[in-house]
Write an enzyme that holds these catalytic residues in place. Sequence first.
Site, mmCIF file in Angstrom:
data_model
loop_
_atom_site.group_PDB
_atom_site.id
_atom_site.type_symbol
_atom_site.label_atom_id
_atom_site.label_comp_id
_atom_site.label_asym_id
_atom_site.label_seq_id
_atom_site.Cartn_x
_atom_site.Cartn_y
_atom_site.Cartn_z
ATOM 1 N NE ARG A 1 9.437 14.076 16.017
ATOM 2 C CZ ARG A 1 8.703 13.080 16.511
ATOM 3 N NH1 ARG A 1 7.565 12.771 15.949
ATOM 4 N NH2 ARG A 1 9.113 12.409 17.558
ATOM 5 C CB THR A 2 11.666 19.543 11.968
ATOM 6 O OG1 THR A 2 10.555 19.411 12.852
ATOM 7 C CG2 THR A 2 11.364 20.635 10.958
ATOM 8 C CE LYS B 1 34.262 29.083 14.158
ATOM 9 N NZ LYS B 1 34.910 28.856 12.845
ATOM 10 N NE ARG C 1 12.607 23.612 14.507
ATOM 11 C CZ ARG C 1 12.005 22.517 14.979
ATOM 12 N NH1 ARG C 1 12.566 21.789 15.919
ATOM 13 N NH2 ARG C 1 10.834 22.160 14.497
ATOM 14 C CG HIS D 1 6.626 23.948 13.386
ATOM 15 N ND1 HIS D 1 7.151 23.762 12.115
ATOM 16 C CD2 HIS D 1 7.135 22.941 14.150
ATOM 17 C CE1 HIS D 1 7.939 22.706 12.125
ATOM 18 N NE2 HIS D 1 7.955 22.187 13.347
#
Length: 321
Positions: A68-69, A96, A118, A146
């Site tokens: 959703r974010t 990597k 995030r 958040h």
Amino acid sequence: MGERSASGRSTGYSHRHLLGIEGLQRSEIEFLLDLADGYAGRDPRAHEPLELLKGYSVINLFFENSTRTLTSFELAAKRLGAEVINMTVGSSSVRKGETLMDTALTLNAMRPDALVVRHQESGAVKLLSEKVDCAVINAGDGSHEHPTQALLDALTIRRRKGGLEGLVVAICGDILHSRVARSNIHLLTTMGADVRVVAPPTLMPSRIEQFGVAPYYDMRAGLAGVDIVMMLRLQMERMQGAYVPSVREYFHFYGLDRDKLALAKPDALVMHPGPMNRGVEIDSEVADDLTRSLIRQQVEMGVAVRMACLDALVRHGRNEF
């Protein structure tokens, strides 16, 4: 941007980035909420497409899985007319062995106008913001903050209750691991709400009173007479060891059902940032009650709030910094 009106209230947002709610002035929060409220009332299907960020580019860089974010940030940027690139850790060079700083330097060379990040580690977004030239928005870092979730929660409450000042809000559940709880505590206390936090002792941060909230270890006592019940997800992925005896016992004592909700005010409203663990934090009957639950509205307000943040940081911010 950053000027003051004749009434003395700030008419803008005075920071280069949005890394958290902590440290924001009440007027800056109000500015973002007012801006978002305008976007929330706009039907993109009924109006001409916005081109406020036409020619600007936004990179969504997600080191943690999100549905959703990430989706709402992408929708927000596109509805403002920006070019959007989504980068997840599974498809990036980080897998990597590239370091966070290497990634920052690489992305900076692409000259984006905004970077939405995030990350699973607290503080990683702030560190990255110090290495790039563009605006950075924290989409959740570890157990730290958040900010856009707190803003969308505040907008959802404000549109239903008319304001935040004087409301009694109970934030319930896994307070210890929740970045949503931290951002909401900062925002709600700044805006004049009376905030309670409800959790078992194992999920309550030490010295939580220093944040201006009242801790409760009994769910029924914590819900007595509240206006808003904000449930939190039990974050098993951040737990090392046994924080709760069992999911069943946790729901019995701390899960929201009709009986516990009856202790709140008759018109009390229910919220959850998602994703929900039904039968763990909240009963389906409560979550799906359209007369009491604001969970669907929270998702809807997410796009509007993220539009406001991108607008404030990219379009307005370019003139300020």
